[in-house]
Design an enzyme around this catalytic site. Structure first.
Site, PDB file in Angstrom:
ATOM      1  N   LYS A  61      50.079  46.181  47.918  1.00 58.83           N
ATOM      2  CA  LYS A  61      49.963  45.048  48.858  1.00 58.83           C
ATOM      3  C   LYS A  61      51.189  44.902  49.766  1.00 58.83           C
ATOM      4  O   LYS A  61      51.905  43.892  49.731  1.00 58.83           O
ATOM      5  CB  LYS A  61      49.740  43.736  48.104  1.00 58.83           C
ATOM      6  CG  LYS A  61      48.502  43.714  47.231  1.00 58.83           C
ATOM      7  CD  LYS A  61      48.270  42.317  46.643  1.00 58.83           C
ATOM      8  CE  LYS A  61      47.058  42.256  45.751  1.00 58.83           C
ATOM      9  NZ  LYS A  61      47.201  42.914  44.448  1.00 58.83           N
ATOM     10  N   THR A 119      43.060  35.338  46.000  1.00 61.49           N
ATOM     11  CA  THR A 119      42.134  34.379  45.370  1.00 61.49           C
ATOM     12  C   THR A 119      42.894  33.253  44.675  1.00 61.49           C
ATOM     13  O   THR A 119      42.330  32.227  44.348  1.00 61.49           O
ATOM     14  CB  THR A 119      41.203  35.082  44.364  1.00 61.49           C
ATOM     15  OG1 THR A 119      41.981  36.008  43.626  1.00 61.49           O
ATOM     16  CG2 THR A 119      40.082  35.802  45.074  1.00 61.49           C
ATOM     17  N   ARG A 211      40.003  44.248  32.400  1.00 60.02           N
ATOM     18  CA  ARG A 211      39.862  43.954  30.972  1.00 60.02           C
ATOM     19  C   ARG A 211      38.494  44.228  30.365  1.00 60.02           C
ATOM     20  O   ARG A 211      38.447  44.625  29.195  1.00 60.02           O
ATOM     21  CB  ARG A 211      40.328  42.519  30.712  1.00 60.02           C
ATOM     22  CG  ARG A 211      41.848  42.403  30.845  1.00 60.02           C
ATOM     23  CD  ARG A 211      42.314  41.007  31.106  1.00 60.02           C
ATOM     24  NE  ARG A 211      41.903  40.543  32.432  1.00 60.02           N
ATOM     25  CZ  ARG A 211      42.153  39.337  32.909  1.00 60.02           C
ATOM     26  NH1 ARG A 211      42.812  38.462  32.165  1.00 60.02           N
ATOM     27  NH2 ARG A 211      41.754  38.995  34.118  1.00 60.02           N
TER      28      ARG A 211
END
Ligand code: C5P
Length: 232
Positions: A61, A119, A211
């Site tokens: 990023k 988010t 996960r």
């Protein structure tokens, strides 16, 4: 266009990620390497996983002045990653510089994907801290369009937004979507989730799954289940 399941390898050491990848004897999943593993182990971990035959999404990023991003992207493109990303908030000039840095002498380059709004940033924080007054959906779509005009290949977004992004930016503008859970699985800390099968219906191009695969009792079976639901 390659639809795929990308495993978010959110591990903090080489030993952990390698013992995880060693379980995959027949498949070579697409792997996302994030800041934690990259900062712990450096570029060598990228080269090592790449040399084992995996495609790599390097999730760092980037967000800095155009010249710095251009030079950093040049380094990433030499590391032969398949996909990398930046913050669309860095402006069109930064995104264009990133493409320039990423493009190799033979004209090829890794895919470049933009983060629109994280988010973790909600509309209230956007308004009060970033002084952005527009509705968050509008901001996300506007940043996606900026990324497209700058020549990027797609955005990271929720699978629930993939259809809207394709409507605004075209079907071949890629949607890379985390927030995926099995229908019978734990949601964990993800707020808005969907299943691999539903993500396929909405039109995600790549799902990023952590996960539900990495913490599964049988990660290979969980990966195969994801592939079966998403790719079919
Ligand atoms: O374990 P889980 O499936 O939630 O992992 C999702 C991955 O996608 C993590 O690496 C997380 O940092 C990343 N991600 C996300 N939401 C975003 C952007 C990235 O969950 N908006």
């Amino acid at each position: 266009m390659g639809k795929d399941v990308i495993i978010a390898c959110d591990f903090s050491s080489r030993a952990e990620v390698m013992s995880f990848l060693d379980r995959f004897t027949d498949e070579k999943p697409y792997v996302k390497i994030g800041m934690e593993l990259y900062y712990a182990e450096g570029p060598e971990i990228v080269r090592e996983i790449k040399a084992r035959g995996h495609k790599i999404f390097l999730d760092l990023k980037l967000h800095d002045i155009p010249n710095t991003v251009m030079k950093s992207m040049r380094v990433l493109s030499k590391m032969n990653v398949d996909m990398c990303n930046l913050h669309a908030a860095g402006t069109a000039a930064m995104m264009e510089a990133a493409i320039k840095g990423l493009t190799r002498e033979d004209g090829t380059r890794p895919l470049l994907i933009a983060v629109t709004q994280l988010t973790s940033t909600d509309e209230e924080r956007m308004r009060s801290e970033l002084l952005i007054d527009k509705p968050i959906d509008e901001v996300v779509m506007h940043y996606a369009k900026n990324a497209k005009s700058a020549g990027l290949d797609g955005v990271v977004c929720s699978p629930l937004e993939a259809g809207k992004v394709h409507e605004a930016c075209g079907c071949d503008f890629l949607t890379v979507t985390p927030g995926v859970r099995f229908a019978d699985g734990d949601v964990g800390d993800q707020a808005r989730v969907t299943t691999p099968a539903r993500a396929k219906e909405i039109g995600s191009d790549y799902i990023v799954v952590g996960r539900p695969i990495t913490a599964a009792d049988d990660p290979v079976a969980a990966y195969k289940r994801c592939m079966a639901e998403f790719i079919g």
